[in-house]
Design a protein around this motif. Structure first.
Motif, PDB file in Angstrom:
ATOM      1  N   ASP A   1     -26.720 -39.453 -89.431  1.00  0.00           N
ATOM      2  CA  ASP A   1     -25.721 -39.743 -90.189  1.00  0.00           C
ATOM      3  C   ASP A   1     -24.370 -40.183 -89.265  1.00  0.00           C
ATOM      4  O   ASP A   1     -22.985 -39.835 -89.772  1.00  0.00           O
ATOM      5  N   ILE A   2     -24.372 -40.945 -88.440  1.00  0.00           N
ATOM      6  CA  ILE A   2     -23.194 -41.492 -87.529  1.00  0.00           C
ATOM      7  C   ILE A   2     -23.667 -42.805 -86.955  1.00  0.00           C
ATOM      8  O   ILE A   2     -24.751 -42.914 -86.587  1.00  0.00           O
ATOM      9  N   ALA A   3     -22.773 -43.504 -86.566  1.00  0.00           N
ATOM     10  CA  ALA A   3     -22.971 -44.955 -86.176  1.00  0.00           C
ATOM     11  C   ALA A   3     -21.945 -45.294 -84.873  1.00  0.00           C
ATOM     12  O   ALA A   3     -21.289 -44.279 -84.912  1.00  0.00           O
ATOM     13  N   PRO A   4     -22.471 -45.861 -84.082  1.00  0.00           N
ATOM     14  CA  PRO A   4     -21.732 -45.986 -82.509  1.00  0.00           C
ATOM     15  C   PRO A   4     -20.376 -46.823 -82.995  1.00  0.00           C
ATOM     16  O   PRO A   4     -20.026 -47.467 -82.151  1.00  0.00           O
ATOM     17  N   LYS A   5     -19.663 -46.521 -83.986  1.00  0.00           N
ATOM     18  CA  LYS A   5     -18.378 -47.331 -84.256  1.00  0.00           C
ATOM     19  C   LYS A   5     -17.232 -46.465 -84.465  1.00  0.00           C
ATOM     20  O   LYS A   5     -17.441 -45.213 -84.520  1.00  0.00           O
ATOM     21  N   ALA A   6     -15.991 -47.070 -84.572  1.00  0.00           N
ATOM     22  CA  ALA A   6     -14.881 -46.164 -84.725  1.00  0.00           C
ATOM     23  C   ALA A   6     -14.842 -45.990 -86.451  1.00  0.00           C
ATOM     24  O   ALA A   6     -15.044 -46.547 -86.852  1.00  0.00           O
ATOM     25  N   TYR A   7     -14.285 -44.752 -86.328  1.00  0.00           N
ATOM     26  CA  TYR A   7     -14.040 -44.051 -87.751  1.00  0.00           C
ATOM     27  C   TYR A   7     -12.531 -43.794 -87.892  1.00  0.00           C
ATOM     28  O   TYR A   7     -12.084 -43.218 -87.171  1.00  0.00           O
ATOM     29  N   PRO A   8     -11.865 -44.270 -89.139  1.00  0.00           N
ATOM     30  CA  PRO A   8     -10.549 -43.953 -89.094  1.00  0.00           C
ATOM     31  C   PRO A   8     -10.395 -42.156 -89.310  1.00  0.00           C
ATOM     32  O   PRO A   8     -11.433 -41.623 -89.793  1.00  0.00           O
ATOM     33  N   VAL A   9      -9.174 -41.783 -88.745  1.00  0.00           N
ATOM     34  CA  VAL A   9      -9.098 -40.198 -88.786  1.00  0.00           C
ATOM     35  C   VAL A   9      -9.150 -39.786 -90.192  1.00  0.00           C
ATOM     36  O   VAL A   9      -8.166 -40.160 -90.785  1.00  0.00           O
ATOM     37  N   HIS A  10     -10.169 -39.109 -90.570  1.00  0.00           N
ATOM     38  CA  HIS A  10     -10.235 -38.505 -91.872  1.00  0.00           C
ATOM     39  C   HIS A  10     -10.432 -36.922 -91.827  1.00  0.00           C
ATOM     40  O   HIS A  10     -10.869 -36.154 -92.844  1.00  0.00           O
ATOM     41  N   HIS A  11     -10.048 -36.117 -90.770  1.00  0.00           N
ATOM     42  CA  HIS A  11     -10.417 -34.801 -90.663  1.00  0.00           C
ATOM     43  C   HIS A  11      -8.869 -33.922 -90.661  1.00  0.00           C
ATOM     44  O   HIS A  11      -8.817 -32.866 -90.577  1.00  0.00           O
ATOM     45  N   ARG A  12      -7.872 -34.937 -90.583  1.00  0.00           N
ATOM     46  CA  ARG A  12      -6.327 -34.364 -90.536  1.00  0.00           C
ATOM     47  C   ARG A  12      -6.180 -33.203 -91.646  1.00  0.00           C
ATOM     48  O   ARG A  12      -5.901 -32.147 -91.070  1.00  0.00           O
ATOM     49  N   THR A  13      -6.617 -33.356 -92.956  1.00  0.00           N
ATOM     50  CA  THR A  13      -6.451 -32.398 -93.952  1.00  0.00           C
ATOM     51  C   THR A  13      -7.127 -31.257 -93.537  1.00  0.00           C
ATOM     52  O   THR A  13      -6.652 -30.081 -93.749  1.00  0.00           O
ATOM     53  N   ILE A  14      -8.418 -31.248 -93.052  1.00  0.00           N
ATOM     54  CA  ILE A  14      -9.225 -30.128 -92.701  1.00  0.00           C
ATOM     55  C   ILE A  14      -8.308 -29.407 -91.608  1.00  0.00           C
ATOM     56  O   ILE A  14      -8.105 -27.982 -91.489  1.00  0.00           O
ATOM     57  N   LEU A  15      -8.116 -30.179 -90.390  1.00  0.00           N
ATOM     58  CA  LEU A  15      -7.475 -29.528 -89.456  1.00  0.00           C
ATOM     59  C   LEU A  15      -6.109 -28.640 -89.789  1.00  0.00           C
ATOM     60  O   LEU A  15      -5.753 -27.547 -89.535  1.00  0.00           O
ATOM     61  N   ASP A  16      -5.230 -29.569 -90.166  1.00  0.00           N
ATOM     62  CA  ASP A  16      -4.029 -28.771 -91.025  1.00  0.00           C
ATOM     63  C   ASP A  16      -4.097 -27.750 -91.778  1.00  0.00           C
ATOM     64  O   ASP A  16      -3.533 -26.634 -91.740  1.00  0.00           O
ATOM     65  N   GLY A  17      -5.494 -27.814 -92.413  1.00  0.00           N
ATOM     66  CA  GLY A  17      -5.787 -26.548 -93.437  1.00  0.00           C
ATOM     67  C   GLY A  17      -5.924 -25.177 -92.689  1.00  0.00           C
ATOM     68  O   GLY A  17      -5.609 -24.124 -92.807  1.00  0.00           O
ATOM     69  N   LEU A  18      -6.736 -25.419 -91.725  1.00  0.00           N
ATOM     70  CA  LEU A  18      -7.210 -24.480 -90.777  1.00  0.00           C
ATOM     71  C   LEU A  18      -6.191 -24.063 -89.858  1.00  0.00           C
ATOM     72  O   LEU A  18      -5.966 -22.703 -89.740  1.00  0.00           O
ATOM     73  N   MET A  19      -5.227 -24.765 -89.397  1.00  0.00           N
ATOM     74  CA  MET A  19      -4.066 -24.376 -88.531  1.00  0.00           C
ATOM     75  C   MET A  19      -3.262 -23.699 -89.420  1.00  0.00           C
ATOM     76  O   MET A  19      -2.229 -23.036 -88.857  1.00  0.00           O
ATOM     77  N   GLY A  20      -3.163 -23.721 -90.718  1.00  0.00           N
ATOM     78  CA  GLY A  20      -2.075 -23.170 -91.740  1.00  0.00           C
ATOM     79  C   GLY A  20      -2.629 -22.065 -91.949  1.00  0.00           C
ATOM     80  O   GLY A  20      -1.580 -21.338 -92.536  1.00  0.00           O
ATOM     81  N   ILE A  21      -3.664 -21.461 -91.794  1.00  0.00           N
ATOM     82  CA  ILE A  21      -4.206 -20.144 -92.017  1.00  0.00           C
ATOM     83  C   ILE A  21      -3.438 -19.105 -91.074  1.00  0.00           C
ATOM     84  O   ILE A  21      -3.481 -19.417 -89.731  1.00  0.00           O
ATOM     85  N   ASP A  22      -2.784 -17.997 -91.488  1.00  0.00           N
ATOM     86  CA  ASP A  22      -2.064 -17.102 -90.874  1.00  0.00           C
ATOM     87  C   ASP A  22      -3.019 -15.952 -90.314  1.00  0.00           C
ATOM     88  O   ASP A  22      -3.483 -14.976 -90.701  1.00  0.00           O
ATOM     89  N   VAL A  23      -3.744 -16.341 -89.263  1.00  0.00           N
ATOM     90  CA  VAL A  23      -5.071 -15.545 -88.862  1.00  0.00           C
ATOM     91  C   VAL A  23      -4.592 -14.195 -88.082  1.00  0.00           C
ATOM     92  O   VAL A  23      -5.232 -13.237 -88.337  1.00  0.00           O
TER      93      VAL A  23
END
Length: 258
Positions: A110-132
Motif C-alpha cells: 500500500d505505497i507507490a514510488p511517488k511523492a505524497y503530500p504531507v499528511h501526518h502533521r496532525t499526528i506528529l503535533d498531537g504526539l509532541m503535544g503530550i506532556d510525557v
C-alpha cells in the motif's frame, strides 16, 4: 549507521524480512509474522527512529536503504524475500533498485514510488503535544491525544509507542524530533534512475487511496516485472485488516515460479 536495527526472529525456512510503516514497529507485524513463520524464517525489523532501533538525526530513504543493506549483512542474509509497508515499503523500493542482487522477491504494501503530500502533521503535533514528563497513566495520554485525533483505533496504534520504565516514567520509543524534522522527506517520491527486473508484488487495500490505478505507470517504469493485487475490504493497514488474505497472497507470490 554503527548499531544494527532491532528485530524479532521466528520460524524457519527461507528468510523473509518485514519492514513496518511510519509510527509503527515490528510489534504491528507479530500476528502476520507468526502465520508466515509456518513457512519462512521471518525477521520483523524496527526501522530507525522507531521501536527499539537506534535514534538518528537523519531519516531519509537513502539512509533507510543503507540500514536494510547493513541489516542483511549483519544477519548474513544473501537473497531474502522482503516485505515493506508504507514508509517501510518506500525504503525497501529504494534498497531494491540500488541492490537488486541482494533480494529474491519484493512485496510492497500500500505505497507507490511517488511523492505524497504531507499528511501526518496532525499526528506528529498531537504526539509532541503530550506532556510525557508529567504523565500519570496511558489513559491520560489518550485523553490528551484525543484533542487532535478523534479516532480511537488510531490513538491506540500510536500509543503503543509510549514506553514506561521501572520507575513509572514515560517516554517515546519514537524519535519524534527526527520524524518532525524529516516529515517532508518521508513523503518524497523516488528519484532513482535505476530499475530492477526482479519480481515485485504491490498489494493495495481496496478502501485505501495510496496506490491509484494511474500509479501503475511509475511502478512499471521502476519495476518492469511487477504486478498489483487489491485486497477487498481493506484500507491502508492491509495486513492487519485482512491477515488471512494477505498471507495467502504473499505466500502464493513467493512460491510461484519467477
Amino acid at each position: 549507521m554503527a548499531e544494527t536495527l532491532h528485530f524479532k526472529e521466528m520460524g524457519e525456512g527461507k528468510p523473509l524480512v518485514i519492514f513496518h510503516g511510519l509510527f509503527g514497529s515490528s510489534d504491528n507485524w507479530v500476528t502476520v509474522g507468526r502465520e508466515l513463520a509456518k513457512t519462512f524464517q521471518v525477521y520483523l525489523v524496527d526501522m530507525r527512529n522507531h521501536g527499539d532501533s537506534p535514534h538518528q538525526d537523519v531519516h531519509t530513504y537513502e539512509s533507510m536503504a543503507e540500514d536494510i543493506l547493513q541489516f542483511l549483512d549483519d544477519q548474513k542474509l544473501e537473497r531474502p524475500f522482503i516485505i515493506g509497508h508504507s514508509m517501510g515499503g518506500k525504503a525497501a523500493m529504494n534498497f531494491a533498485v540500488r541492490h537488486p542482487d541482494r533480494f529474491e522477491k519484493l512485496i510492497i504494501v500500500d505505497i507507490a514510488p511517488k511523492a505524497y503530500p504531507v499528511h501526518h502533521r496532525t499526528i506528529l503535533d498531537g504526539l509532541m503535544g503530550i506532556d510525557v514528563a508529567n504523565l500519570e497513566s496511558r489513559q491520560e495520554a489518550d485523553k490528551q491525544l484525543a484533542k487532535s485525533i478523534p479516532e480511537k483505533p488510531v490513538r491506540q496504534f500510536l500509543l503503543k509507542n509510549l514506553d514506561r520504565d521501572k520507575e513509572g516514567e514515560y517516554s517515546w520509543k519514537l524519535n519524534l524530533a527526527a520524524l518532525d524534522a524529516n516529515l517532508e522527506t518521508i513523503g518524497a517520491g523516488m528519484e532513482e534512475h535505476y530499475t530492477t527486473d526482479k519480481p515485485v508484488l504491490f498489494i493495495r487495500g481496496e478502501k485505501s487511496n495510496y496506490i491509484q490505478d494511474q500509479d501503475s505507470i511509475a511502478i512499471v517504469a521502476l519495476f518492469p516485472n511487477s504486478s498489483i493485487e487489491t485486497i477487498k475490504g481493506a484500507g491502508h493497514w492491509v495486513h492487519a485488516e485482512k491477515p488471512q488474505e494477505f498471507v495467502e497472497l504473499v505466500t502464493g507470490f513467493i512460491q510461484s515460479p519467477s
